[in-house]
Design a protein around this motif. Structure first.
Motif, PDB file in Angstrom:
ATOM      1  N   ARG A   1      43.804  37.024  30.261  1.00 40.16           N
ATOM      2  CA  ARG A   1      43.937  38.461  30.454  1.00 40.16           C
ATOM      3  C   ARG A   1      44.859  39.128  29.440  1.00 40.16           C
ATOM      4  N   GLN A   2      45.655  38.335  28.751  1.00 37.60           N
ATOM      5  CA  GLN A   2      46.456  38.896  27.668  1.00 37.60           C
ATOM      6  C   GLN A   2      45.672  38.965  26.352  1.00 37.60           C
ATOM      7  N   GLY A   3      44.422  38.508  26.386  1.00 38.86           N
ATOM      8  CA  GLY A   3      43.602  38.493  25.179  1.00 38.86           C
ATOM      9  C   GLY A   3      43.912  37.315  24.280  1.00 38.86           C
ATOM     10  N   ILE A   4      44.689  36.363  24.788  1.00 41.62           N
ATOM     11  CA  ILE A   4      45.076  35.205  23.982  1.00 41.62           C
ATOM     12  C   ILE A   4      43.957  34.177  24.009  1.00 41.62           C
ATOM     13  N   GLU A   5      43.575  33.731  22.835  1.00 43.90           N
ATOM     14  CA  GLU A   5      42.495  32.771  22.715  1.00 43.90           C
ATOM     15  C   GLU A   5      43.017  31.342  22.713  1.00 43.90           C
ATOM     16  N   GLY A   6      42.320  30.507  23.455  1.00 44.42           N
ATOM     17  CA  GLY A   6      42.521  29.070  23.346  1.00 44.42           C
ATOM     18  C   GLY A   6      41.203  28.486  22.882  1.00 44.42           C
ATOM     19  N   SER A   7      41.213  27.277  22.431  1.00 39.80           N
ATOM     20  CA  SER A   7      39.960  26.664  21.990  1.00 39.80           C
ATOM     21  C   SER A   7      39.990  25.170  22.276  1.00 39.80           C
ATOM     22  N   PHE A   8      38.807  24.609  22.386  1.00 37.43           N
ATOM     23  CA  PHE A   8      38.626  23.177  22.534  1.00 37.43           C
ATOM     24  C   PHE A   8      37.781  22.695  21.359  1.00 37.43           C
ATOM     25  N   GLU A   9      38.214  21.618  20.737  1.00 44.18           N
ATOM     26  CA  GLU A   9      37.576  21.134  19.515  1.00 44.18           C
ATOM     27  C   GLU A   9      36.962  19.753  19.723  1.00 44.18           C
ATOM     28  N   ALA A  10      35.983  19.440  18.878  1.00 43.57           N
ATOM     29  CA  ALA A  10      35.448  18.082  18.835  1.00 43.57           C
ATOM     30  C   ALA A  10      36.520  17.153  18.284  1.00 43.57           C
ATOM     31  N   THR A  11      36.433  15.873  18.634  1.00 40.37           N
ATOM     32  CA  THR A  11      37.494  14.918  18.272  1.00 40.37           C
ATOM     33  C   THR A  11      37.027  13.841  17.300  1.00 40.37           C
ATOM     34  N   GLY A  12      35.844  14.026  16.702  1.00 40.46           N
ATOM     35  CA  GLY A  12      35.373  13.055  15.727  1.00 40.46           C
ATOM     36  C   GLY A  12      34.901  11.757  16.327  1.00 40.46           C
ATOM     37  N   GLN A  13      34.473  11.783  17.582  1.00 40.95           N
ATOM     38  CA  GLN A  13      34.055  10.560  18.263  1.00 40.95           C
ATOM     39  C   GLN A  13      32.646  10.666  18.834  1.00 40.95           C
ATOM     40  N   ALA A  14      31.758  11.350  18.110  1.00 43.09           N
ATOM     41  CA  ALA A  14      30.369  11.471  18.559  1.00 43.09           C
ATOM     42  C   ALA A  14      29.726  10.084  18.638  1.00 43.09           C
ATOM     43  N   LEU A  15      28.894   9.892  19.644  1.00 40.57           N
ATOM     44  CA  LEU A  15      28.244   8.592  19.840  1.00 40.57           C
ATOM     45  C   LEU A  15      26.954   8.457  19.041  1.00 40.57           C
ATOM     46  N   THR A  16      26.426   9.581  18.570  1.00 42.32           N
ATOM     47  CA  THR A  16      25.211   9.548  17.770  1.00 42.32           C
ATOM     48  C   THR A  16      25.127  10.798  16.897  1.00 42.32           C
ATOM     49  N   LYS A  17      24.458  10.654  15.770  1.00 43.12           N
ATOM     50  CA  LYS A  17      24.185  11.797  14.894  1.00 43.12           C
ATOM     51  C   LYS A  17      22.693  12.076  14.809  1.00 43.12           C
ATOM     52  N   ASP A  18      21.928  11.428  15.662  1.00 44.82           N
ATOM     53  CA  ASP A  18      20.477  11.606  15.649  1.00 44.82           C
ATOM     54  C   ASP A  18      20.107  13.042  16.014  1.00 44.82           C
ATOM     55  N   PRO A  19      18.925  13.515  15.542  1.00 45.84           N
ATOM     56  CA  PRO A  19      18.457  14.872  15.878  1.00 45.84           C
ATOM     57  C   PRO A  19      18.412  15.077  17.387  1.00 45.84           C
ATOM     58  N   LEU A  20      18.712  16.305  17.803  1.00 43.42           N
ATOM     59  CA  LEU A  20      18.864  16.606  19.229  1.00 43.42           C
ATOM     60  C   LEU A  20      18.207  17.936  19.561  1.00 43.42           C
ATOM     61  N   VAL A  21      17.437  17.950  20.668  1.00 44.19           N
ATOM     62  CA  VAL A  21      16.903  19.182  21.248  1.00 44.19           C
ATOM     63  C   VAL A  21      17.482  19.318  22.649  1.00 44.19           C
ATOM     64  N   VAL A  22      17.904  20.524  22.990  1.00 42.75           N
ATOM     65  CA  VAL A  22      18.428  20.804  24.332  1.00 42.75           C
ATOM     66  C   VAL A  22      17.448  21.728  25.049  1.00 42.75           C
ATOM     67  N   LEU A  23      17.019  21.335  26.244  1.00 44.88           N
ATOM     68  CA  LEU A  23      16.117  22.148  27.052  1.00 44.88           C
ATOM     69  C   LEU A  23      16.918  22.972  28.050  1.00 44.88           C
TER      70      LEU A  23
END
Length: 418
Positions: free
Chosen positions: A288-310
């Motif tokens: 409510r103060q307009g302060i942004e937080g963020s969550f980042e990836a951590t470099g531990q993906a289990l796959t880099k294969d192509p992906l489609v999300v339904l």
């Protein structure tokens, strides 16, 4: 002169004593147990609620009015709290009575008994609507669909019921029955009888499938199909297990099915995004103060294969966080229908009598700073969802799934998605 000075000092001391005495002459009136409960709920909202105007109300005055009511018992205190929260015009900020609170905690912990429906209250029409049935749940098996309007529960009109009151009426012992009267777009009123049951604990199902490949290099392609029904405490572990096993089986591409996934735990959605992403922002949160937080990836993906999300109209909340992260980071292609559009984050707070308070504490934005609340996420490829039996989901009868397979087996599209 000295005498005058002495008299002035005496008068000053006397005045000081009078002021101090008056300041402590009216001790604070002791609050009853019910009043303390109302004040406790008010204080939690005062400290945490996302809108510091409290829907353009004098929030202190709201407290005073609530405490002036006659509160002879806990039910009257609950009514006062509900009335107080109603002024926020936010269906997601709500009181959870002790039994409701225990049920919600059980649900997010990975266990649920009931009909298996995620519901919402339309902010404009105040109509009770289905976000999505939990996959494989009694409601799903009975044919309840996303966007169905629930008009009656066992003959009792839902008009005027809160979300929790409606949910309470749909709960009941295993094997008991409840009849929902629903209005479906383009259909007459339907009476759907549901037999309550225990909902499956594991929100993930997966399978390695083989599809014809349009590439001349390989006639077949191995596709890992992963369906995620809900973001509960088991979700991250089960999705991780699914990807790991599918990788060992030689999966070359993936379909992640988030259709009719109503969401759940925010951190579960973030952790699952990290299973697919090596880098990038997953979601921004704005308080409510307009302060942004963020969550980042951590470099531990289990796959880099192509992906489609339904996705479909029942894809909501944490599902939209995951879909938005994968879309904006160009990690996946989104196929299906525009999602539900819930971009608000709630925290749960304990009340001293065992009840709980769900309070909207922040808004979230996708990595491209898109606020999807009431807007939803637009797919990269729009494919309408046909009515399907649960046994047809993810098969050749499923037009959205077939569109995903076609996308993954087209060489130019695969290159663009990688």
């Amino acid at each position: 002169m000295k005498q005058r000075t002495f008299l002035v000092r005496q008068l000053f001391l006397l005045l000081l004593i009078v002021v101090v005495t008056v300041g402590f002459a009216s001790p604070a009136i002791a609050l009853t147990e019910e009043q303390r409960l109302v004040a406790e709920a008010w204080r939690l909202v005062d400290r945490a609620y996302v809108d510091d105007t409290f829907n353009h109300q004098n929030w202190w005055l709201v407290r005073q009015k609530a405490l002036k009511q006659a509160l002879p018992d806990h039910d009257s205190a609950y009514s006062a709290i509900q009335k107080m929260l109603a002024g926020l015009d936010d269906p997601f900020t709500r009181l959870l009575k002790p039994d409701q609170y225990r049920s919600l905690q059980t649900n997010t912990s990975g266990e649920l008994t009931g009909v298996g429906l995620q519901i919402s209250l339309d902010s404009e029409t105040k109509v009770l609507k289905v976000i999505a049935p939990i996959a494989g749940s009694p409601a799903d098996r009975a044919g309840v669909q996303p966007a169905d309007a629930i008009l009656n529960i066992d003959g009792v009109p839902t008009a005027g019921l809160s979300l929790d009151e409606a949910a309470e009426r749909m709960r009941g012992p295993t094997s008991s029955r409840v009849v929902l009267t629903v209005q479906r777009m383009g259909s007459d009123l339907l009476n759907i009888e549901i037999v309550r049951d225990r909902i499956a604990l594991n929100p993930v199902s997966f399978e390695l499938r083989t599809a014809d490949n349009q590439s001349a290099e390989s006639p077949k392609i191995k596709i890992g199909y992963v369906r995620l029904a809900q973001f509960n405490a088991n979700a991250t572990t089960e999705v991780s297990r699914a990807i790991t096993l599918l990788e060992k089986q030689g999966a070359e591409a993936y379909v992640l099915d988030l259709r009719s996934n109503p969401g759940g735990l925010l951190l579960s959605g973030i952790e699952i995004a990290r299973l697919w992403m090596d880098e990038g922002t997953i979601v921004y949160t704005v308080n409510r103060q307009g302060i942004e937080g963020s969550f980042e990836a951590t470099g531990q993906a289990l796959t880099k294969d192509p992906l489609v999300v339904l996705v479909n109209q029942g894809t909501a909340s944490a599902s939209e966080i995951l879909a938005g992260a994968l879309k904006d980071n160009e990690r996946a292609t989104i196929i299906g229908e525009r999602t539900f559009g819930k971009g608000l984050i709630q925290s749960l707070f304990d009340l001293s009598d065992g009840a709980g308070l769900a309070v909207t504490v922040a808004k979230y934005q996708t990595p491209d700073h898109i606020d999807i609340n009431k807007q939803g996420i637009k797919p990269d490829l729009i494919v309408p969802l046909d009515p399907l039996a649960i046994t047809q989901t993810g098969t050749q009868s499923d037009r959205q799934y077939e569109a995903a397979v076609e996308f993954l087996t087209t060489p130019s599209m695969v290159a663009g998605a990688a």
